[in-house]
Design a protein around this motif. Structure first.
Motif, short mmCIF file in Angstrom:
data_model
loop_
_atom_site.label_atom_id
_atom_site.label_comp_id
_atom_site.label_asym_id
_atom_site.label_seq_id
_atom_site.Cartn_x
_atom_site.Cartn_y
_atom_site.Cartn_z
N THR A 85 0.85 -1.19 0.00
CA THR A 85 0.00 0.00 0.00
C THR A 85 0.89 1.25 0.00
O THR A 85 2.09 1.17 0.23
N ARG A 86 0.26 2.38 -0.23
CA ARG A 86 1.01 3.63 -0.22
C ARG A 86 1.41 4.04 1.19
O ARG A 86 2.22 4.95 1.39
N GLY A 87 0.88 3.35 2.17
CA GLY A 87 1.26 3.63 3.55
C GLY A 87 0.32 4.59 4.24
O GLY A 87 -0.76 4.93 3.75
N VAL A 88 0.72 5.05 5.41
CA VAL A 88 -0.08 5.97 6.22
C VAL A 88 -0.02 7.36 5.61
O VAL A 88 1.03 7.85 5.21
N GLY A 89 -1.18 7.99 5.52
CA GLY A 89 -1.23 9.34 4.98
C GLY A 89 -2.25 10.19 5.71
O GLY A 89 -3.05 9.69 6.50
N ALA A 90 -2.21 11.48 5.42
CA ALA A 90 -3.17 12.40 6.03
C ALA A 90 -4.53 12.23 5.37
O ALA A 90 -4.67 11.56 4.34
N ARG A 91 -5.56 12.83 5.95
CA ARG A 91 -6.89 12.75 5.38
C ARG A 91 -6.91 13.38 4.00
O ARG A 91 -6.26 14.38 3.74
N GLY A 92 -7.67 12.75 3.07
CA GLY A 92 -7.79 13.29 1.72
C GLY A 92 -7.16 12.37 0.70
O GLY A 92 -6.37 11.49 1.01
N TYR A 93 -7.51 12.60 -0.56
CA TYR A 93 -7.07 11.72 -1.63
C TYR A 93 -5.65 11.99 -2.11
O TYR A 93 -5.03 11.13 -2.75
N ALA A 94 -5.12 13.16 -1.88
CA ALA A 94 -3.81 13.52 -2.41
C ALA A 94 -2.73 12.55 -1.94
O ALA A 94 -2.68 12.18 -0.76
N MET A 95 -1.87 12.13 -2.88
CA MET A 95 -0.77 11.22 -2.52
C MET A 95 0.29 11.90 -1.68
O MET A 95 0.96 11.26 -0.86
N ALA A 96 0.46 13.21 -1.88
CA ALA A 96 1.50 13.94 -1.15
C ALA A 96 1.28 13.80 0.35
O ALA A 96 0.16 13.87 0.84
N GLY A 97 2.35 13.57 1.08
CA GLY A 97 2.25 13.44 2.52
C GLY A 97 2.17 12.01 3.01
O GLY A 97 2.25 11.76 4.22
N ALA A 98 2.02 11.06 2.09
CA ALA A 98 2.00 9.65 2.51
C ALA A 98 3.40 9.26 2.98
O ALA A 98 4.40 9.71 2.44
N GLY A 99 3.43 8.39 3.97
CA GLY A 99 4.70 7.93 4.50
C GLY A 99 5.28 6.81 3.66
O GLY A 99 4.97 6.66 2.48
#
Length: 270
Positions: A85-99
């Motif tokens: 998976t792309r990992g843990v991320g902030a709320r929202g669909y944007a990929m930016a900020g995913a760990g």
């Protein structure tokens, strides 16, 4: 079941993981023979291609192999699964900020399927569900498999082993868990997967090797009627290998020596 999450024993994944929240990830399921993944060359190639399509960072190949071997080596036969998976991320669909990506590797002891499925063939039915069209995701084994879940829920008859799916425009696409092939006049034909469907590792193997059997391999638009008119039909995935289709409604196919030869060669692959 034995499982590693980012290399550590356990089954817990963060509730903030994008795979859990959005289906933002890919996976592959395969046979493990004493821990060694069957068809690994094609499995890893599929996984790498799917990850690239979603701009996911793929773990090192040897790391994945080592983890599969460690989990499955105590079993003569097991089902191995890799989820990225792309990992843990902030709320929202944007990929930016995913760990960092989340890596889940598991192995489950498995008895396999009855031998007669591969030797004598299986029965299938048409599903009512029609696959949606999304070329951007066509062929990718991503984590949102709700269409397959809903299609598989359409029957509970143990005499039916698979359901066949058409897309929104009525073209043959795949099975709920398999790729579909027609044998017609010395050619293996399989549906194009440019608008929907999942591209399997065995499908890639057939693309690479079918000429060794004196056959041509083509991807094309196929109607349900094309399947009914075929000399033989078979299904494939990375657990079943090849299953001939013996019955679909009133249509019955006799065993094909050519398909049995193809199936035996596939089973001997490393």
């Amino acid at each position: 079941m034995a499982m590693l999450v980012n290399g550590l024993p356990g089954e817990a994944v963060s509730a903030l993981d994008r795979g859990f929240n959005y289906g933002d990830g890919v996976f592959r399921t395969m046979q493990l023979r004493r821990g060694r993944p069957w068809m690994w060359r094609w499995q890893y190639a599929r996984l790498a291609d799917d990850a690239a399509r979603l701009a996911l960072t793929l773990p090192d190949e040897q790391l994945l192999l080592d983890e599969l071997m460690a989990l499955g080596r105590e079993h003569a036969l097991a089902v191995g699964k890799i989820v990225i998976t792309r990992g843990v991320g902030a709320r929202g669909y944007a990929m930016a900020g995913a760990g960092a990506p989340t890596r889940i590797v598991s192995a489950t002891p498995w008895a396999g399927y009855p031998a007669e499925y591969g030797e004598q063939g299986v029965a299938a039915r048409w599903c009512e569900l029609r696959l949606s069209l999304q070329p951007r995701l066509a062929g990718v084994k991503h984590l949102n498999r709700l269409e397959s879940v809903l299609a598989r829920s359409e029957w509970n008859d143990p005499a039916i082993q698979e359901g066949l799916l058409l897309d929104q425009d009525g073209w043959l696409a795949e099975g709920t868990m398999s790729n579909v092939y027609l044998l017609r006049e010395g050619e293996i034909q399989t549906p194009l997967l440019d608008r929907c469907g999942v591209n399997g590792a065995v499908r890639d193997w057939l693309t690479d090797n079918i000429s060794n059997f004196g056959l041509k391999f083509s991807e094309k638009r196929l109607f349900a009627a094309d399947l009914i008119d075929a000399d033989a039909v078979f299904l494939s995935n990375s657990l079943i290998g090849i299953w001939p289709l013996a019955r679909l409604g009133e249509r019955v196919w006799m065993p094909s020596p050519l398909l049995q030869a193809l199936r035996q060669v596939l089973l001997q692959q490393a």
